[in-house]
Design an enzyme around this catalytic site. Sequence first.
Site, PDB file in Angstrom:
ATOM      1  N   LEU A 153       0.832  -1.202   0.000  1.00 12.16           N
ATOM      2  CA  LEU A 153       0.000   0.000   0.000  1.00 12.16           C
ATOM      3  C   LEU A 153       0.867   1.252   0.000  1.00 12.16           C
ATOM      4  O   LEU A 153       0.708   2.146  -0.840  1.00 12.16           O
ATOM      5  CB  LEU A 153      -0.931  -0.011   1.212  1.00 12.16           C
ATOM      6  CG  LEU A 153      -1.850   1.199   1.379  1.00 12.16           C
ATOM      7  CD1 LEU A 153      -2.728   1.398   0.142  1.00 12.16           C
ATOM      8  CD2 LEU A 153      -2.715   1.044   2.628  1.00 12.16           C
ATOM      9  N   TYR A 154       1.793   1.336   0.936  1.00 11.86           N
ATOM     10  CA  TYR A 154       2.671   2.500   1.033  1.00 11.86           C
ATOM     11  C   TYR A 154       3.547   2.647  -0.212  1.00 11.86           C
ATOM     12  O   TYR A 154       3.606   3.716  -0.830  1.00 11.86           O
ATOM     13  CB  TYR A 154       3.549   2.363   2.277  1.00 11.86           C
ATOM     14  CG  TYR A 154       4.642   3.389   2.401  1.00 11.86           C
ATOM     15  CD1 TYR A 154       4.354   4.750   2.331  1.00 11.86           C
ATOM     16  CD2 TYR A 154       5.960   3.009   2.621  1.00 11.86           C
ATOM     17  CE1 TYR A 154       5.356   5.706   2.461  1.00 11.86           C
ATOM     18  CE2 TYR A 154       6.968   3.955   2.753  1.00 11.86           C
ATOM     19  CZ  TYR A 154       6.666   5.290   2.665  1.00 11.86           C
ATOM     20  OH  TYR A 154       7.664   6.224   2.790  1.00 11.86           O
ATOM     21  N   GLY A 155       4.198   1.558  -0.611  1.00  8.70           N
ATOM     22  CA  GLY A 155       5.095   1.627  -1.757  1.00  8.70           C
ATOM     23  C   GLY A 155       4.385   2.006  -3.041  1.00  8.70           C
ATOM     24  O   GLY A 155       4.901   2.789  -3.840  1.00  8.70           O
ATOM     25  N   SER A 157       1.658   3.793  -3.348  1.00  9.05           N
ATOM     26  CA  SER A 157       1.258   5.207  -3.331  1.00  9.05           C
ATOM     27  C   SER A 157       2.438   6.102  -3.683  1.00  9.05           C
ATOM     28  O   SER A 157       2.290   7.100  -4.404  1.00  9.05           O
ATOM     29  CB  SER A 157       0.691   5.580  -1.950  1.00  9.05           C
ATOM     30  OG  SER A 157       1.697   5.634  -0.959  1.00  9.05           O
TER      31      SER A 157
END
Length: 246
Positions: A153-155, A157
């Site tokens: 999710l973080y990567g 984005s």
Amino acid sequence: MELQGMAALVTGGTSGIGRAAAVALAQRGARVVISGRDAGRGDEVVREIRAAGGEADFLAVDLRDEASARALAGRARELVGEVDILVNNAGVYPFGPTEQTTGQDFDAVYSLNVKAPFFLVAELAPDMAKRGRGAIINVTTMVAEFGAAGMALYGSSKAALVLLTKSWAAEYGPSGVRVNAVSPGPTRTSGTSGMGDDLDQLAAQAPAGRPGSAEEIAEAIAFLATDRASFVHGAVLPVDGGRVAV
């Protein structure tokens, strides 16, 4: 004082990399507008910059959608007139398995990490282009460049922000607006303090063998904001202790 006479907006400027970037830009002569959710911490950064002879103001804002991003841009213009430098630093970095991620989690991450920078640029870059100058620096992450378990999710984005960096460079570069990004590796900040030994273990995989400091990342941001980077467009500068090399 190579940024004398310029104004910078730093999102998420109340702590960590954002705070260090605000201080570094102010040290180089820029008038800095810091945005964040914590007024107490924001005022503390402003006091620090002013005590050192710099100029700074704080705007309390919860960046979460198009409206809040456009409103922040407008409030910053009311304070300083023209925003010459935009540092898109505000972000969240949750880790965890994909199957445990909710739709609410997904929307929250993409709203702050992607949507807010998008509409800040939509508001501020056209004015920079009309003036024929400006610098936009996006803060991404090394895990936008490779797959890592628990960081989908973080990567993803931040990978979107990498592509936006290049797209905006193509769109606004011909008008004199330089758009670039810094890609930090493991960095020791208040936000990563909860990672404990995991941060050191992650950093040990890179040639530097240690986590970076917020000030080290800020130096790269400041460089991209100055005319020393006048021929740098659409670049993603790794500041990750060499993790990109291994």
